[in-house]
Write a protein that holds these residues in place. Structure first.
Motif, PDB file in Angstrom:
ATOM      1  N   SER A 299      48.683  33.791  24.871  1.00  0.00           N
ATOM      2  CA  SER A 299      47.864  34.928  25.737  1.00  0.00           C
ATOM      3  C   SER A 299      47.407  34.221  26.978  1.00  0.00           C
ATOM      4  N   ALA A 300      47.081  35.098  27.885  1.00  0.00           N
ATOM      5  CA  ALA A 300      46.792  34.770  29.437  1.00  0.00           C
ATOM      6  C   ALA A 300      45.284  34.165  29.186  1.00  0.00           C
ATOM      7  N   ASP A 301      45.189  33.051  30.283  1.00  0.00           N
ATOM      8  CA  ASP A 301      43.703  32.415  30.528  1.00  0.00           C
ATOM      9  C   ASP A 301      42.775  33.544  30.694  1.00  0.00           C
ATOM     10  N   GLN A 302      41.937  33.907  29.753  1.00  0.00           N
ATOM     11  CA  GLN A 302      41.099  34.811  29.934  1.00  0.00           C
ATOM     12  C   GLN A 302      39.928  34.486  30.988  1.00  0.00           C
ATOM     13  N   GLU A 303      39.701  33.179  31.228  1.00  0.00           N
ATOM     14  CA  GLU A 303      38.591  32.898  32.315  1.00  0.00           C
ATOM     15  C   GLU A 303      38.981  33.247  33.540  1.00  0.00           C
ATOM     16  N   VAL A 304      40.203  32.754  33.835  1.00  0.00           N
ATOM     17  CA  VAL A 304      40.985  33.338  35.352  1.00  0.00           C
ATOM     18  C   VAL A 304      41.032  34.747  35.368  1.00  0.00           C
ATOM     19  N   MET A 305      41.265  35.542  34.341  1.00  0.00           N
ATOM     20  CA  MET A 305      41.743  37.158  34.301  1.00  0.00           C
ATOM     21  C   MET A 305      40.343  37.676  34.553  1.00  0.00           C
ATOM     22  N   GLU A 306      39.419  37.103  33.743  1.00  0.00           N
ATOM     23  CA  GLU A 306      37.849  37.722  34.169  1.00  0.00           C
ATOM     24  C   GLU A 306      37.398  37.446  35.337  1.00  0.00           C
ATOM     25  N   ARG A 307      37.595  36.345  36.047  1.00  0.00           N
ATOM     26  CA  ARG A 307      37.191  35.947  37.487  1.00  0.00           C
ATOM     27  C   ARG A 307      37.711  36.844  38.455  1.00  0.00           C
ATOM     28  N   LEU A 308      39.153  36.971  38.211  1.00  0.00           N
ATOM     29  CA  LEU A 308      39.921  38.041  39.163  1.00  0.00           C
ATOM     30  C   LEU A 308      39.365  39.566  38.959  1.00  0.00           C
ATOM     31  N   THR A 309      39.253  39.833  37.723  1.00  0.00           N
ATOM     32  CA  THR A 309      38.588  41.251  37.554  1.00  0.00           C
ATOM     33  C   THR A 309      37.346  41.229  38.363  1.00  0.00           C
ATOM     34  N   ARG A 310      36.406  40.351  38.042  1.00  0.00           N
ATOM     35  CA  ARG A 310      35.057  40.552  38.816  1.00  0.00           C
ATOM     36  C   ARG A 310      35.294  40.731  40.464  1.00  0.00           C
ATOM     37  N   GLN A 311      36.197  39.521  40.931  1.00  0.00           N
ATOM     38  CA  GLN A 311      36.422  39.762  42.290  1.00  0.00           C
ATOM     39  C   GLN A 311      37.114  40.995  42.762  1.00  0.00           C
ATOM     40  N   PHE A 312      37.955  41.465  42.198  1.00  0.00           N
ATOM     41  CA  PHE A 312      38.618  42.871  42.517  1.00  0.00           C
ATOM     42  C   PHE A 312      37.665  43.908  42.367  1.00  0.00           C
ATOM     43  N   THR A 313      36.972  44.122  41.399  1.00  0.00           N
ATOM     44  CA  THR A 313      35.927  45.077  41.222  1.00  0.00           C
ATOM     45  C   THR A 313      34.788  45.188  42.318  1.00  0.00           C
ATOM     46  N   LYS A 314      34.386  44.063  42.350  1.00  0.00           N
ATOM     47  CA  LYS A 314      33.126  43.691  43.411  1.00  0.00           C
ATOM     48  C   LYS A 314      33.688  44.249  44.849  1.00  0.00           C
ATOM     49  N   ALA A 315      34.852  43.902  45.132  1.00  0.00           N
ATOM     50  CA  ALA A 315      35.577  44.013  46.577  1.00  0.00           C
ATOM     51  C   ALA A 315      35.890  45.401  46.736  1.00  0.00           C
ATOM     52  N   THR A 316      36.526  46.162  45.606  1.00  0.00           N
ATOM     53  CA  THR A 316      37.131  47.456  45.701  1.00  0.00           C
ATOM     54  C   THR A 316      36.388  48.799  45.077  1.00  0.00           C
ATOM     55  N   GLY A 317      35.211  48.193  44.271  1.00  0.00           N
ATOM     56  CA  GLY A 317      34.607  49.467  43.616  1.00  0.00           C
ATOM     57  C   GLY A 317      35.417  50.108  42.354  1.00  0.00           C
ATOM     58  N   CYS A 318      36.719  49.549  42.274  1.00  0.00           N
ATOM     59  CA  CYS A 318      37.669  50.115  41.456  1.00  0.00           C
ATOM     60  C   CYS A 318      37.314  49.483  40.085  1.00  0.00           C
ATOM     61  N   GLU A 319      37.437  50.289  39.053  1.00  0.00           N
ATOM     62  CA  GLU A 319      37.304  49.977  37.635  1.00  0.00           C
ATOM     63  C   GLU A 319      38.402  50.844  36.897  1.00  0.00           C
ATOM     64  N   TRP A 320      39.097  49.820  36.370  1.00  0.00           N
ATOM     65  CA  TRP A 320      40.342  50.452  35.502  1.00  0.00           C
ATOM     66  C   TRP A 320      40.074  50.735  34.196  1.00  0.00           C
ATOM     67  N   GLN A 321      40.724  51.588  33.383  1.00  0.00           N
ATOM     68  CA  GLN A 321      40.720  51.809  31.785  1.00  0.00           C
ATOM     69  C   GLN A 321      41.360  50.509  31.164  1.00  0.00           C
ATOM     70  N   PRO A 322      40.872  50.023  30.552  1.00  0.00           N
ATOM     71  CA  PRO A 322      41.479  49.027  29.777  1.00  0.00           C
ATOM     72  C   PRO A 322      42.692  49.089  29.195  1.00  0.00           C
ATOM     73  N   GLN A 323      43.896  48.414  29.228  1.00  0.00           N
ATOM     74  CA  GLN A 323      45.102  48.579  28.880  1.00  0.00           C
ATOM     75  C   GLN A 323      45.638  50.038  28.948  1.00  0.00           C
ATOM     76  N   TYR A 324      45.377  50.620  30.148  1.00  0.00           N
ATOM     77  CA  TYR A 324      45.809  51.908  30.446  1.00  0.00           C
ATOM     78  C   TYR A 324      47.491  52.228  30.242  1.00  0.00           C
ATOM     79  N   ARG A 325      47.627  53.387  29.356  1.00  0.00           N
ATOM     80  CA  ARG A 325      49.092  53.778  29.324  1.00  0.00           C
ATOM     81  C   ARG A 325      49.562  55.003  29.752  1.00  0.00           C
TER      82      ARG A 325
END
Length: 424
Positions: A299-325
């Protein structure tokens, strides 16, 4: 001449993260007489972000945000964006002799949900490349351009770094999106494209429903054509592309000479072994494990992934559907215009009471939202003034308390002024 329609027929999205080989794929595709393909467009991301109203020199940011949130329904906004995009795409087709538009825009992973709603029948090509080669390409290009790119610093940065998002969340999101088979989706690997360009282009053309045209992979033969001139005039994409006449295999395994062991170890730990397996790069992962002497977790490093997700969401206001297909079955676009176009002439001549009622409801909903916003602003303004008044009164009392004998001094000053005939 066929044009891109409201469902997305005639439109092809080349989806990948930057540095995956999209420029090479596009420069070969654009040599086909029925395909219009140029360098990166990116404009759909600007459309989806219209309502965010970034600061503008003429101001009005709050007004713009209120306009989109209170006055424009999602349905109307979506229709308007679709119509705008169609004008752009079909403007390219008119006069070109082509009947397919390829929109090659890395980072369209930013808005996959919205892309599916806009053009559900569009064809989508998933371009894959060994993640380590993508990271190496970032480092190589930025080293030569002078912009600078440090893989470790990017992955560990406390601030948003879009290259780190590309290399992690972007790759994961695209592989989630293409997890299920879909008749409108096709996967191609960069390594196979450069090793056997003709064979891969033949299969790709079959997917698009057009015949392969001899020599289209030899992009050096087409440098003087109008489409090729437009392609290179954009000045974006792979800066090394023009130095070759056709695909070559020099960059397939060059990650070993560009990345160091520490970079490879950190990056593999960050994205995890599963992503390599899902993408079809198990052999490359094994080579990385042998080189670094590390067996990587699945599995991926969840701590890093969560930090990147927070940074991205804060900067863009964009929220993705989890595991969108990608949707298993494309859903046809329906709007007021499309529905009325589908009605025969006799029926269309009479107003549809259902559509009229829906339009009225949307107008009333928009008016209600606007009124609600005005009331909210009025309430907030009143509360703000109350707080400000209380704060001012408190400051006055504090100042008075700091003046000894404040009342006596004030009375004495007034009496003295009267005795002097009003002169101070």
């Amino acid at each position: 001449m066929p044009l891109v329609d409201i469902q997305g027929n005639g439109l092809v999205f080349l989806l990948c993260v930057p540095r995956s080989g999209s420029s090479l794929s596009t420069v070969m595709l654009q040599n086909h007489s029925r395909i219009f393909a140029t360098q990166e467009m990116w404009f759909l991301m600007s459309l989806v972000d219209l309502a965010k109203a970034e600061p503008r020199p003429y101001g009005g940011n709050a007004i713009i945000r209120q306009f989109y949130s209170a006055m424009v329904s999602e349905d109307v906004f979506e229709q308007a964006c679709r119509r705008f995009a169609l004008e752009i795409y079909n403007g390219f087709l008119q006069g070109s002799g082509a009947d397919f538009v390829v929109d090659k825009s890395p980072r369209y992973y930013y808005m996959l949900e919205w892309l599916d709603r806009l053009f559900p029948q569009s064809k989508r090509i998933h371009l894959q490349r060994n993640p380590l080669s993508i990271a190496a390409s970032f480092k190589k290009v930025n080293r030569n351009s002078g912009n600078g790119f440090e893989l470790i610093q990017s992955l560990q940065s406390p601030e948003l770094n879009m290259r780190a998002v590309d290399l992690t969340l972007g790759l994961l999101r695209l592989n989630d999106y293409f997890e299920v088979e879909h008749p409108q989706a096709y996967e191609i690997k960069y390594e196979q494209l450069v090793a056997s360009p003709k064979d891969e282009l033949e299969k790709l053309c079959t997917f698009l429903g057009i015949g392969y045209e001899e020599g289209m992979e030899q992009y050096g033969r087409f440098v003087d054509t109008t489409k090729s001139n437009m392609f290179y005039s954009m000045g974006v994409g792979d800066p090394f592309l023009a130095s070759h006449q056709e695909a070559h295999k020099d960059s397939i395994n060059n990650w070993k000479s560009i990345l160091d062991r520490q970079e490879v170890e950190l990056y593999c730990r960050t994205i995890g072994a599963d992503l390599f397996h899902r993408m079809g790069y198990s052999q490359q992962l094994e080579e990385a494990e042998q080189w670094t002497g590390v067996r990587y977790e699945a599995s991926a490093d969840q701590e890093v992934m969560e930090r990147l997700t927070r940074q991205f969401t804060k900067a863009t206001g964009c929220e993705w559907q989890p595991q969108y297909r990608i949707k298993p079955e494309a859903v046809a676009v329906h709007s007021e215009h499309e529905r009325t176009d589908a009605i025969d002439t006799e029926q269309a001549s009479a107003p549809d009471p259902t559509l009229a009622a829906l339009a009225t409801i949307r107008q009333l909903e928009a008016a209600l939202r606007a009124a609600d916003h005005r009331l909210e602003r009025g309430y907030n303004e009143r509360e703000r003034l109350k707080v400000q008044l209380a704060s001012t009164q408190s400051k006055i009392q504090r100042i008075k308390s700091l003046i000894p004998f404040g009342h006596q001094l004030s009375a004495w000053a007034s009496q003295r002024k009267i005795l002097r005939g009003g002169k101070s």
